[in-house]
Scaffold this motif. Structure first.
Motif, PDB file in Angstrom:
ATOM      1  N   THR A  28       0.832  -1.198   0.000  1.00 52.95           N
ATOM      2  CA  THR A  28       0.000   0.000   0.000  1.00 52.95           C
ATOM      3  C   THR A  28       0.866   1.247   0.000  1.00 52.95           C
ATOM      4  O   THR A  28       0.582   2.204  -0.700  1.00 52.95           O
ATOM      5  CB  THR A  28      -0.933  -0.002   1.239  1.00 52.95           C
ATOM      6  OG1 THR A  28      -1.743  -1.161   1.179  1.00 52.95           O
ATOM      7  CG2 THR A  28      -1.799   1.224   1.266  1.00 52.95           C
ATOM      8  N   GLN A  29       1.937   1.234   0.774  1.00 56.04           N
ATOM      9  CA  GLN A  29       2.808   2.396   0.839  1.00 56.04           C
ATOM     10  C   GLN A  29       3.549   2.621  -0.473  1.00 56.04           C
ATOM     11  O   GLN A  29       3.931   3.728  -0.786  1.00 56.04           O
ATOM     12  CB  GLN A  29       3.809   2.244   1.988  1.00 56.04           C
ATOM     13  CG  GLN A  29       3.154   2.366   3.343  1.00 56.04           C
ATOM     14  CD  GLN A  29       4.128   2.120   4.481  1.00 56.04           C
ATOM     15  OE1 GLN A  29       5.206   1.598   4.280  1.00 56.04           O
ATOM     16  NE2 GLN A  29       3.723   2.481   5.678  1.00 56.04           N
ATOM     17  N   LEU A  30       3.736   1.572  -1.256  1.00 52.76           N
ATOM     18  CA  LEU A  30       4.453   1.699  -2.504  1.00 52.76           C
ATOM     19  C   LEU A  30       3.564   2.214  -3.628  1.00 52.76           C
ATOM     20  O   LEU A  30       4.042   2.470  -4.718  1.00 52.76           O
ATOM     21  CB  LEU A  30       5.068   0.349  -2.901  1.00 52.76           C
ATOM     22  CG  LEU A  30       6.150  -0.186  -1.958  1.00 52.76           C
ATOM     23  CD1 LEU A  30       6.634  -1.542  -2.428  1.00 52.76           C
ATOM     24  CD2 LEU A  30       7.308   0.783  -1.851  1.00 52.76           C
ATOM     25  N   GLN A  31       2.275   2.399  -3.401  1.00 52.55           N
ATOM     26  CA  GLN A  31       1.349   2.865  -4.417  1.00 52.55           C
ATOM     27  C   GLN A  31       1.362   4.388  -4.538  1.00 52.55           C
ATOM     28  O   GLN A  31       0.336   5.010  -4.689  1.00 52.55           O
ATOM     29  CB  GLN A  31      -0.065   2.361  -4.106  1.00 52.55           C
ATOM     30  CG  GLN A  31      -0.211   0.856  -4.085  1.00 52.55           C
ATOM     31  CD  GLN A  31       0.120   0.234  -5.431  1.00 52.55           C
ATOM     32  OE1 GLN A  31      -0.167   0.789  -6.466  1.00 52.55           O
ATOM     33  NE2 GLN A  31       0.742  -0.933  -5.406  1.00 52.55           N
ATOM     34  N   VAL A  32       2.523   4.953  -4.470  1.00 52.14           N
ATOM     35  CA  VAL A  32       2.676   6.397  -4.604  1.00 52.14           C
ATOM     36  C   VAL A  32       2.891   6.695  -6.080  1.00 52.14           C
ATOM     37  O   VAL A  32       3.652   6.014  -6.762  1.00 52.14           O
ATOM     38  CB  VAL A  32       3.881   6.902  -3.768  1.00 52.14           C
ATOM     39  CG1 VAL A  32       4.192   8.356  -4.056  1.00 52.14           C
ATOM     40  CG2 VAL A  32       3.612   6.681  -2.292  1.00 52.14           C
ATOM     41  N   SER A  33       2.223   7.705  -6.559  1.00 47.23           N
ATOM     42  CA  SER A  33       2.374   8.096  -7.961  1.00 47.23           C
ATOM     43  C   SER A  33       3.835   8.407  -8.265  1.00 47.23           C
ATOM     44  O   SER A  33       4.524   9.019  -7.449  1.00 47.23           O
ATOM     45  CB  SER A  33       1.515   9.325  -8.242  1.00 47.23           C
ATOM     46  OG  SER A  33       1.824   9.840  -9.519  1.00 47.23           O
ATOM     47  N   PRO A  34       4.310   8.028  -9.443  1.00 53.42           N
ATOM     48  CA  PRO A  34       5.696   8.348  -9.799  1.00 53.42           C
ATOM     49  C   PRO A  34       5.933   9.860  -9.920  1.00 53.42           C
ATOM     50  O   PRO A  34       7.076  10.306  -9.888  1.00 53.42           O
ATOM     51  CB  PRO A  34       5.889   7.658 -11.160  1.00 53.42           C
ATOM     52  CG  PRO A  34       4.520   7.398 -11.672  1.00 53.42           C
ATOM     53  CD  PRO A  34       3.627   7.267 -10.475  1.00 53.42           C
ATOM     54  N   PHE A  35       4.861  10.625 -10.004  1.00 53.40           N
ATOM     55  CA  PHE A  35       4.994  12.076 -10.102  1.00 53.40           C
ATOM     56  C   PHE A  35       5.116  12.727  -8.727  1.00 53.40           C
ATOM     57  O   PHE A  35       5.219  13.942  -8.628  1.00 53.40           O
ATOM     58  CB  PHE A  35       3.808  12.663 -10.870  1.00 53.40           C
ATOM     59  CG  PHE A  35       3.620  12.006 -12.206  1.00 53.40           C
ATOM     60  CD1 PHE A  35       4.511  12.240 -13.238  1.00 53.40           C
ATOM     61  CD2 PHE A  35       2.590  11.109 -12.406  1.00 53.40           C
ATOM     62  CE1 PHE A  35       4.374  11.609 -14.462  1.00 53.40           C
ATOM     63  CE2 PHE A  35       2.433  10.473 -13.630  1.00 53.40           C
ATOM     64  CZ  PHE A  35       3.325  10.718 -14.661  1.00 53.40           C
ATOM     65  N   GLY A  43       1.167  10.934  -0.011  1.00 53.71           N
ATOM     66  CA  GLY A  43      -0.221  10.480  -0.061  1.00 53.71           C
ATOM     67  C   GLY A  43      -1.137  11.554  -0.613  1.00 53.71           C
ATOM     68  O   GLY A  43      -1.980  11.291  -1.484  1.00 53.71           O
ATOM     69  N   LEU A  44      -0.980  12.782  -0.120  1.00 54.52           N
ATOM     70  CA  LEU A  44      -1.765  13.904  -0.625  1.00 54.52           C
ATOM     71  C   LEU A  44      -1.474  14.105  -2.107  1.00 54.52           C
ATOM     72  O   LEU A  44      -2.391  14.286  -2.914  1.00 54.52           O
ATOM     73  CB  LEU A  44      -1.440  15.187   0.157  1.00 54.52           C
ATOM     74  CG  LEU A  44      -2.092  16.467  -0.344  1.00 54.52           C
ATOM     75  CD1 LEU A  44      -3.617  16.392  -0.255  1.00 54.52           C
ATOM     76  CD2 LEU A  44      -1.577  17.666   0.447  1.00 54.52           C
ATOM     77  N   CYS A  45      -0.238  14.058  -2.475  1.00 52.44           N
ATOM     78  CA  CYS A  45       0.166  14.243  -3.866  1.00 52.44           C
ATOM     79  C   CYS A  45      -0.485  13.183  -4.757  1.00 52.44           C
ATOM     80  O   CYS A  45      -1.064  13.507  -5.795  1.00 52.44           O
ATOM     81  CB  CYS A  45       1.686  14.178  -3.978  1.00 52.44           C
ATOM     82  SG  CYS A  45       2.307  14.351  -5.662  1.00 52.44           S
ATOM     83  N   SER A  46      -0.418  11.929  -4.341  1.00 53.52           N
ATOM     84  CA  SER A  46      -0.997  10.846  -5.145  1.00 53.52           C
ATOM     85  C   SER A  46      -2.496  11.048  -5.335  1.00 53.52           C
ATOM     86  O   SER A  46      -3.030  10.780  -6.409  1.00 53.52           O
ATOM     87  CB  SER A  46      -0.716   9.491  -4.491  1.00 53.52           C
ATOM     88  OG  SER A  46       0.667   9.208  -4.550  1.00 53.52           O
ATOM     89  N   THR A  47      -3.154  11.525  -4.306  1.00 53.49           N
ATOM     90  CA  THR A  47      -4.583  11.822  -4.416  1.00 53.49           C
ATOM     91  C   THR A  47      -4.812  12.961  -5.405  1.00 53.49           C
ATOM     92  O   THR A  47      -5.723  12.904  -6.237  1.00 53.49           O
ATOM     93  CB  THR A  47      -5.161  12.207  -3.039  1.00 53.49           C
ATOM     94  OG1 THR A  47      -4.961  11.113  -2.140  1.00 53.49           O
ATOM     95  CG2 THR A  47      -6.631  12.532  -3.124  1.00 53.49           C
ATOM     96  N   MET A  48      -3.980  13.973  -5.336  1.00 49.58           N
ATOM     97  CA  MET A  48      -4.149  15.138  -6.201  1.00 49.58           C
ATOM     98  C   MET A  48      -3.912  14.828  -7.674  1.00 49.58           C
ATOM     99  O   MET A  48      -4.605  15.367  -8.535  1.00 49.58           O
ATOM    100  CB  MET A  48      -3.210  16.271  -5.750  1.00 49.58           C
ATOM    101  CG  MET A  48      -3.617  16.906  -4.430  1.00 49.58           C
ATOM    102  SD  MET A  48      -2.388  18.068  -3.792  1.00 49.58           S
ATOM    103  CE  MET A  48      -2.372  19.329  -5.066  1.00 49.58           C
TER     104      MET A  48
END
Length: 174
Positions: A28-35, A43-48
């Motif tokens: 789950t922690q690795l599901q961060v957007s590459p951007f 986490g906030l960034c991935s949501t955005m």
């Protein structure tokens, strides 16, 4: 002997369950957007970025989310009045003007950033996003000893602008 086998089996099952849980948490922690690699709030960034597959879409999504929050904050500007009720009329007027200008600057810079993005002008985009880190309203309220009633919302806006800057700094695929 039977209880020893039961304890060994229980321990083995517990180890398997813990291992599966830890693997799930790490996955789950690795599901961060590459951007979002350079963002302090991944986490906030991935949501955005909302599942964007290109840098252009990622920053576009992030700016749109940030702009929505900025407009919401500006629409609630009237909530400042109770926080400054004990100040002189001149101080009240000055603070309200500062806050109006500050919120408008943030909105203008984000909108101009969208224009720069559409034009492919990444230098201007970064400049506009940097200018959107305007905290004049909160700063002025603090100078007068007033508590900003929308402080949490303003902090969230600052975080979102910072996320936009982090995405822009990566300039992935642009």
């Amino acid at each position: 002997m039977a209880s020893q086998k039961f304890n060994s089996l229980s321990f083995l099952l517990l180890a398997i369950i813990i291992s599966a849980f830890v693997h799930g948490v790490v996955s789950t922690q690795l599901q961060v957007s590459p951007f979002c690699r350079t963002s302090l709030t991944k986490g906030l960034c991935s949501t955005m970025v909302n599942g964007a597959t290109s840098w252009h879409d990622a920053i576009g999504n992030a700016i749109s989310v940030t702009l929505s929050l900025a407009k919401e904050l500006q629409s609630k500007n009237g909530l400042i009045a109770p926080a400054i009720a004990n100040l002189s009329p001149a101080a009240k007027k000055s603070l309200q003007e500062t806050c109006n200008e500050s919120f408008q600057t943030i909105i203008d810079m984000l909108e101009e950033g969208q224009v720069a993005l559409a034009a492919g002008d990444n230098g201007t985009l970064q400049t506009k996003l940097s200018a959107a880190l305007d905290t004049d309203c909160d700063d002025e309220l603090s100078n007068f000893g007033a508590t900003f009633p929308l402080a949490n919302m303003a902090k969230e806006l600052t975080k979102k602008v910072s996320v936009c800057l982090a995405i822009t700094a990566q300039n992935v695929g642009a």
